[in-house]
Write a protein that holds these residues in place. Structure first.
Motif, PDB file in Angstrom:
ATOM      1  N   VAL A 111       0.818  -1.208   0.000  1.00  0.00           N
ATOM      2  CA  VAL A 111       0.000   0.000   0.000  1.00  0.00           C
ATOM      3  C   VAL A 111       0.854   1.261   0.000  1.00  0.00           C
ATOM      4  N   LEU A 114       2.129   1.812  -3.449  1.00  0.00           N
ATOM      5  CA  LEU A 114       1.034   2.170  -4.345  1.00  0.00           C
ATOM      6  C   LEU A 114       0.636   3.629  -4.156  1.00  0.00           C
ATOM      7  N   PHE A 115       0.477   4.066  -2.910  1.00  0.00           N
ATOM      8  CA  PHE A 115       0.082   5.450  -2.654  1.00  0.00           C
ATOM      9  C   PHE A 115       1.142   6.422  -3.149  1.00  0.00           C
ATOM     10  N   LEU A 118       0.983   6.539  -7.063  1.00  0.00           N
ATOM     11  CA  LEU A 118      -0.200   7.248  -7.564  1.00  0.00           C
ATOM     12  C   LEU A 118      -0.124   8.733  -7.244  1.00  0.00           C
ATOM     13  N   THR A 136      -6.020   4.337  -4.096  1.00  0.00           N
ATOM     14  CA  THR A 136      -5.322   3.350  -3.273  1.00  0.00           C
ATOM     15  C   THR A 136      -6.294   2.637  -2.349  1.00  0.00           C
ATOM     16  N   CYS A 137      -7.180   3.407  -1.721  1.00  0.00           N
ATOM     17  CA  CYS A 137      -8.198   2.806  -0.848  1.00  0.00           C
ATOM     18  C   CYS A 137      -9.075   1.828  -1.622  1.00  0.00           C
ATOM     19  N   PHE A 140      -7.025  -1.332  -2.485  1.00  0.00           N
ATOM     20  CA  PHE A 140      -6.720  -2.094  -1.273  1.00  0.00           C
ATOM     21  C   PHE A 140      -7.988  -2.679  -0.665  1.00  0.00           C
ATOM     22  N   MET A 154      -4.525   3.082   5.816  1.00  0.00           N
ATOM     23  CA  MET A 154      -4.469   4.320   5.038  1.00  0.00           C
ATOM     24  C   MET A 154      -4.433   5.541   5.951  1.00  0.00           C
ATOM     25  N   SER A 259       4.347  -1.329  -8.625  1.00  0.00           N
ATOM     26  CA  SER A 259       3.480  -1.113  -7.462  1.00  0.00           C
ATOM     27  C   SER A 259       2.005  -1.242  -7.819  1.00  0.00           C
ATOM     28  N   PHE A 260       1.574  -0.591  -8.899  1.00  0.00           N
ATOM     29  CA  PHE A 260       0.148  -0.609  -9.255  1.00  0.00           C
ATOM     30  C   PHE A 260      -0.246  -1.893  -9.972  1.00  0.00           C
TER      31      PHE A 260
END
Length: 472
Positions: A111, A114-115, A118, A136-137, A140, A154, A259-260
């Protein structure tokens, strides 16, 4: 008292016990067995055992026969059969596998990567950090389906970064709270699996029907975030070069690819294999669990401690869901046997409601139940009360299930019992007040209601994909 009145007493007493804080699963079982002993009591069966007491010389034999007579009631057979039914339910087999996938992904340090990625990729978009946090939320939450885990993680990761970037605390809190609940609706949703087991609706069609409403809700959230950032720049200032530096395109593509795409590919593989008929939900969940472990290994986050924690949490949550089903099945069987469902059906039909009015009434009740109860308890205990009424009003259980999944978003966002807000407050910096979090979630609550209105007005949002692929 008549049997239907006793059934209503049983339901009212259960709700009272829940508000007192008794464990719901065991309260259901106790109520089901207690009232079921009365409902299934057969005096002739019991006294046949007692009349044999005089024939016995041994005190121990007399006691044993008395115990046999006491337990000579069909409620105990029903309880055992319902437990076996839950254990052998093939749909519920997917629950622990999806849970395990979620807990493994949660512990794989995906996460934060990813965050960050992004956030870099959306730098030029108004409210870029909010957009990155919501996406991201959504990813996830879809991968885990565990609201508390998504909001907490998060909140630890994105909320301090957004506050440091001078975001309004209410605005930032609302994004995280709303985004964390999306896993209830967007497939592969555990809630939809539980609804399928309770209603008998095809889980594949439920997943297909939930996709467009889920994307619609995410789209409404994004429109609100970007629109408010444009109209009120002070709530989401544009990031400075120090906060979010420019990176070369090649570097950005590499970050996205590492990551994504791995998490997105895992989710799409699981979901696609179900929707296209390549695997059953249980088989797809097995693939997802294995894929989650491979992701953790790939990110060098797989340790024995994390694996053990994931297995323990999976077993604990699965046991909770299954015991809820056992208690609910026993409770509802006794409730129906006493005539409770019949008296509720007669009351509702006596109101002379249109199908639209019945849907509004049902969704209002579920909305109110979402304050004191978790979604699992609502789906397993109360939704089955509505299911027999759907045929009376000619309402498709598929459409009703998607509406319920969408409605349950509100149970985590509506003050004063907004659990998503309490999850966030538990780990938020001290200066972020609970009232600020409540204020932040209210616009997202409005977006949920708008999405529900769109589903009422345009049912094809639900039916398009099931009709297109499965001939609904």
């Amino acid at each position: 008292m008549t049997d239907p009145q006793i059934a209503l007493l049983m339901l009212g007493l259960f709700i009272f016990m829940v508000f007192l804080g008794f464990p719901i699963a065991f309260t259901l079982m106790a109520m089901g067995i207690g009232f079921g002993y009365y409902a299934y009591f057969d005096a002739s069966r019991m006294w046949r055992s007692y009349f044999r007491l005089d024939e016995l010389a041994s005190t121990w034999d007399s006691i044993s026969l008395w115990i046999e007579g006491f337990f000579n009631n069909r409620i105990f057979d029903l309880f055992i059969n319902q437990t076996y039914t839950v254990m052998s339910n093939e749909v519920l087999t997917a629950v622990p596998l999806f849970l395990f996938m979620g807990y493994i992904v949660e512990r794989a340090n995906i996460v934060d990567r990813l965050f960050s990625t992004l956030n870099l990729a959306s730098k030029r978009i108004p409210g870029s950090m909010g957009v990155a946090a919501l996406i991201t939320c959504a990813l996830f939450a879809t991968a885990t389906g565990i609201v508390g885990a998504v909001v907490t993680l998060m909140g630890l990761l994105a909320l301090p970064a957004m506050l440091k970037a001078r975001y309004d605390p209410s605005f930032a809190s609302g994004i995280i709270c709303a985004g964390g609940t999306l896993g209830i609706l967007i497939p592969p949703s555990i809630m939809l699996i539980v609804y399928a087991a309770a209603s008998g609706v095809s889980i594949v069609k439920l997943y297909a029907g939930a996709l467009l409403p889920g994307f619609t809700l995410v789209g409404l959230y994004l429109v609100y975030i970007i629109g408010r950032s444009i109209l009120q720049p002070s709530v989401a200032p544009r990031p400075t070069e120090e906060e979010v530096p420019d990176v070369p395109m090649g570097r950005l593509l590499f970050l996205v690819a590492t990551s994504f795409f791995p998490l997105a590919f895992l989710i799409l593989s699981v979901l696609g294999s179900i929707l296209f008929g390549l695997a059953t939900p249980t088989e797809a969940a097995s693939i997802g669990a294995l894929g989650g472990m491979l992701l953790a290994v790939g990110y060098r986050a797989m340790t024995w401690q994390r694996l053990r924690e994931s297995v323990y949490l999976t077993v604990r949550t699965t046991a909770m869901v299954c015991w809820l089903f056992v208690g609910s099945y026993t409770f509802s069987s006794v409730f129906s046997y006493l005539g409770g469902e019949q008296i509720i059906a007669q009351f509702v039909t006596g109101l002379d409601l249109t199908p639209f009015q019945f849907l509004l009434l049902a969704q209002l009740i579920i909305f109110l139940l979402g304050w004191p109860l978790e979604w699992s308890e609502i789906i397993i205990i109360f939704v089955p009360i509505f299911l027999p009424l759907l045929a009376i009003f000619d309402i498709d259980p598929l459409f009703f299930g998607i509406l319920v999944a969408l409605n349950l978003q509100t149970s985590f966002l509506t003050p004063p019992m907004a659990m998503s807000a309490y999850y966030l407050k538990g780990i938020a910096p001290p200066e972020v007040r609970l009232t600020q979090i409540f204020t932040g979630v209210m616009p997202f609550l409005l977006m949920v209601f708008i999405c529900m209105a769109l589903m009422y007005a345009f049912p094809q949002i639900v039916y398009y994909l099931p009709d297109r692929f499965y001939g609904h």
